[in-house]
Enzyme design. Structure first.
Site, PDB file in Angstrom:
ATOM      1  N   ASN A   1      95.194 -73.279  53.792  1.00  0.00           N
ATOM      2  CA  ASN A   1      96.562 -73.117  53.671  1.00  0.00           C
ATOM      3  C   ASN A   1      96.755 -72.076  52.372  1.00  0.00           C
ATOM      4  O   ASN A   1      96.803 -70.789  52.454  1.00  0.00           O
ATOM      5  CB  ASN A   1      97.204 -74.347  53.158  1.00  0.00           C
ATOM      6  CG  ASN A   1      98.557 -74.097  52.692  1.00  0.00           C
ATOM      7  OD1 ASN A   1      99.099 -73.437  53.229  1.00  0.00           O
ATOM      8  ND2 ASN A   1      99.138 -75.259  52.379  1.00  0.00           N
ATOM      9  N   THR A   2      96.367 -72.532  51.117  1.00  0.00           N
ATOM     10  CA  THR A   2      96.894 -71.627  50.064  1.00  0.00           C
ATOM     11  C   THR A   2      96.184 -70.411  50.070  1.00  0.00           C
ATOM     12  O   THR A   2      96.610 -69.306  49.930  1.00  0.00           O
ATOM     13  CB  THR A   2      96.042 -72.629  48.679  1.00  0.00           C
ATOM     14  OG1 THR A   2      96.375 -73.751  48.668  1.00  0.00           O
ATOM     15  CG2 THR A   2      96.656 -71.735  47.455  1.00  0.00           C
TER      16      THR A   2
ATOM     17  N   LYS B   1      98.141 -85.713  60.237  1.00  0.00           N
ATOM     18  CA  LYS B   1      97.247 -85.708  59.281  1.00  0.00           C
ATOM     19  C   LYS B   1      97.587 -86.833  58.485  1.00  0.00           C
ATOM     20  O   LYS B   1      98.422 -86.561  57.537  1.00  0.00           O
ATOM     21  CB  LYS B   1      97.043 -84.349  58.719  1.00  0.00           C
ATOM     22  CG  LYS B   1      96.202 -83.948  57.408  1.00  0.00           C
ATOM     23  CD  LYS B   1      96.317 -82.909  57.088  1.00  0.00           C
ATOM     24  CE  LYS B   1      95.785 -82.805  55.648  1.00  0.00           C
ATOM     25  NZ  LYS B   1      95.952 -81.386  54.998  1.00  0.00           N
TER      26      LYS B   1
ATOM     27  N   GLY C   1      94.069 -76.643  46.515  1.00  0.00           N
ATOM     28  CA  GLY C   1      94.729 -75.439  45.757  1.00  0.00           C
ATOM     29  C   GLY C   1      93.820 -74.672  44.781  1.00  0.00           C
ATOM     30  O   GLY C   1      94.284 -73.907  44.138  1.00  0.00           O
TER      31      GLY C   1
ATOM     32  N   ALA D   1      90.804 -78.210  52.288  1.00  0.00           N
ATOM     33  CA  ALA D   1      90.955 -78.143  50.724  1.00  0.00           C
ATOM     34  C   ALA D   1      90.006 -77.305  50.094  1.00  0.00           C
ATOM     35  O   ALA D   1      88.755 -77.817  50.391  1.00  0.00           O
ATOM     36  CB  ALA D   1      91.612 -79.254  50.365  1.00  0.00           C
ATOM     37  N   GLY D   2      90.257 -76.470  49.170  1.00  0.00           N
ATOM     38  CA  GLY D   2      89.374 -75.866  48.539  1.00  0.00           C
ATOM     39  C   GLY D   2      88.978 -74.581  48.944  1.00  0.00           C
ATOM     40  O   GLY D   2      88.334 -73.821  47.921  1.00  0.00           O
TER      41      GLY D   2
END
Lengths: 366, 258
Positions: B205-206, B96, B157, B183-184
């Protein structure tokens, strides 16, 4: 433009009066905002904000977890020389103090590196006094090369260099710079740095920027807390970080909050910084600069360090000695007395118990 | 079967996960198992092969596809070097590409990402570039050999969801390789939204790592991704701006000539 211009901009600003005008209603409003401005940040350093510290801390914790996760990077300093030509009244390496001076030979650096690396640490920070005669750039570059054999990341906390010198040392393998301005108020700076090249305020102030121009990856800034009233120093530290971030967006920035510790000169500064104030600084910094890391050294004692973890700390030193060659021999005068003597394993254990993840490696030269 | 193909590999699960914010690696295998995750990304900067007990790779099951990311790269050159090292370290040939030249907003640098993708795809890597949603950049990535493109839903994040919806929809419409929202994504409903829009997969992830129960949260995401995909493939009813009258005014015209 230098950061000096920004300091000058606030030359006639009355920090103390401004802080007194701040009330709790103002702080509550600030806490509702997603993004805060310079004035809001300063307000968060006020006595009224101290009364709402728990609320601020909750927000700081959330911001930090969102940006960094529950991750703490561990590193340790390696003191390779205490020869110094400066006369800084708060430092035990002051040239006028009669301490045992020592500079590690390359063999000794290697031994020290081996010893430290046995603890599992992968990030190391080189420290020296300032002496271009005893520790010239060629010696420093060679030392970096030796350390690179044992560590993934090598940072420096040494005297300010020229851009070319930064370039050389970065080529040798350095990826991070720690450089404390010590005090952003020029008048005080001149009083506490009596003689030697360090008395050049502007040369030190612009050093972080020169390192960025030489392509450094990360910069850690700070003021030595106690030399001036802390609100002003933290305000300028944050503005300095913001200035660097805006001008060099790819550089990773972090901030340290060193309080003056016992030193041979017994200089204690103009004020004692309370634990509560240190917490207030950490939290206010997180709200103002969410993407900036916070480093806590062993200047702070173990219980206090343990409690600071969830507030937004991202980097901690571990297994520390602040004397030259301190890992391979017992001798030598420490630069300052440390308050947390725990080993790397002990610190890792506490971080884990707090629900955080201690990490030893967060970069390598590719 | 409605499976996803990337780099010649057939993937059943459209939930990819990241490992960067887990406070405890021990929990990762359970997260992966319970949510049947097949693709896991990890920052190569954190991988420490010398570390015996705390090496992140030890916590990712063998049957998962490793997707090492180039976190920390500030330009194409650094990303390329990280990718090559990942391969040399035995992390496979998926990568990635993540090039961030702005630490304040952590927005990916599309220009440098395209440069890195071109070179790495030629070298045989399966390249999944993380990008700021932009059709032109996505086309350039596609023609540079990207195996998929990974636009951000909102800044990393932030947990804000699909704030870039319109731009991602255009990409889904125009780009032939899989579009994976990365993301987001802050909650399962965001993931479902991305999938309903027609995203090929999502990377989270987060939202999983920092939740109080990452195993259950990952399961929730798994179900949301499945639900969103099912809704997309079942061709949802079109959204109408205004209420549609159940007694239409022109209905009498269907009843033949008067």
């Amino acid at each position: 433009m230098s950061f000096y211009k920004i300091i000058e901009h606030y030359k006639n600003f009355d920090f103390k009066s401004y802080l007194e005008t701040i009330n709790e209603i103002k702080i509550k409003k600030i806490l509702e905002k997603e993004k805060i401005n310079h004035e809001d940040f300063l307000a968060l350093l006020s006595p009224s904000a101290e009364n709402l510290l728990e609320d601020i801390a909750q927000k700081s914790h959330n911001i930090s977890v969102k940006h960094f996760g529950k991750i703490i990077l561990l590193y340790t300093p390696i003191y390779i020389s205490n020869f110094c030509v400066n006369q800084c009244i708060y430092c035990s390496f002051n040239k006028n103090f009669n301490i045992k001076r020592k500079k590690l030979s390359y063999t000794e650096i290697e031994e020290e590196a081996k010893k430290i690396s046995e603890s599992g640490l992968k990030h190391i920070l080189i420290l020296t006094g300032e002496s271009k005669e005893k520790t010239p750039i060629s010696y420093l570059c060679e030392s970096v090369k030796i350390l690179k054999k044992y560590f993934h990341s090598v940072s420096i906390e040494i005297f300010p260099l020229t851009t070319d010198e930064y370039r050389k040392i970065i080529e040798s393998g350095v990826d991070g710079l720690t450089l404390y301005q010590e005090v952003y108020e020029e008048n005080i700076y001149k009083k506490v740095h009596i003689s030697g090249p360090k008395s050049n305020f502007k040369f030190r102030l612009d050093a972080a920027e020169r390192a960025c121009q030489a392509n450094i990856r990360s910069v850690n800034l700070g003021a030595l807390l106690g030399l001036n009233f802390w609100q002003k120093e933290i305000f300028f530290t944050a503005l300095h970080a913001l200035y660097i971030q805006n001008k060099y967006p790819d550089v990773e920035i972090s901030i340290s909050l060193p309080r003056i510790r016992n030193n041979i000169g017994s200089y204690k500064g103009i004020e004692t910084i309370k634990d509560k104030s240190l917490v207030q600084m950490i939290c206010a910094l997180k709200l103002f600069l969410p993407y900036v890391g916070i480093t806590i050294s062993t200047r702070e004692n173990k219980n206090f360090r343990n409690s600071l973890i969830p507030l937004g700390i991202t980097k901690m030193s571990a297994g520390v000695s602040t004397s030259v060659g301190g890992h391979i021999s017992e001798q030598g005068t420490p630069q300052f007395e440390i308050e947390d003597n725990r080993t790397v394993e002990e610190i890792k254990k506490v971080i884990t118990e707090k629900g955080y993840k201690p990490i030893l490696k967060d970069w390598t030269s590719f | 079967m409605d499976n996803l193909f990337i780099g010649g590999v057939e993937l059943k699960n459209k939930l990819f996960i990241g490992t960067g914010k887990f406070s405890n690696y021990e929990i990762i295998p359970e997260v992966i198992e319970k949510s049947e995750v097949q693709v896991v990304t990890m920052a190569l900067r954190r991988v420490d092969l010398e570390e015996k007990t705390d090496n992140i790779l030890k916590y990712i099951p063998q049957n998962c596809i490793l997707l090492p990311n180039t976190s920390g790269a500030r330009n194409a050159d650094e990303a390329i070097r990280i990718a090559r090292l990942a391969k040399a370290m035995g992390c496979g040939n998926w990568v990635k590409i993540e090039v961030i030249s702005d630490q304040k907003y952590l927005l990916p640098d599309n220009y440098e990402t395209i440069k890195a993708t071109k070179i790495l795809a030629k070298e045989g890597f399966i390249v999944l570039p993380y990008m700021t949603p932009d059709l032109i950049a996505a086309k350039a990535l596609e023609s540079s050999g990207a195996a998929a493109v990974m636009p951000l839903g909102s800044p990393i994040g932030t947990n804000k969801g699909i704030k870039t919806r319109d731009l991602i929809e255009i990409m889904i419409e125009e780009i032939k390789v899989p579009v994976i929202v990365d993301a987001g994504i802050g909650k399962p409903s965001h993931a479902a939204e991305a999938m309903e829009m027609g995203s090929a997969a999502v990377l989270v992830n987060t939202a999983i790592a920092v939740s109080e129960n990452p195993v259950k949260m990952a399961e929730a995401f798994f179900m949301a991704v499945k639900a969103g995909r099912l809704a997309y493939t079942s061709k949802m009813g079109k959204q109408e701006k205004f209420a549609k009258a159940s007694s239409p005014l022109t209905g009498f015209l269907n009843e033949g000539e008067f």
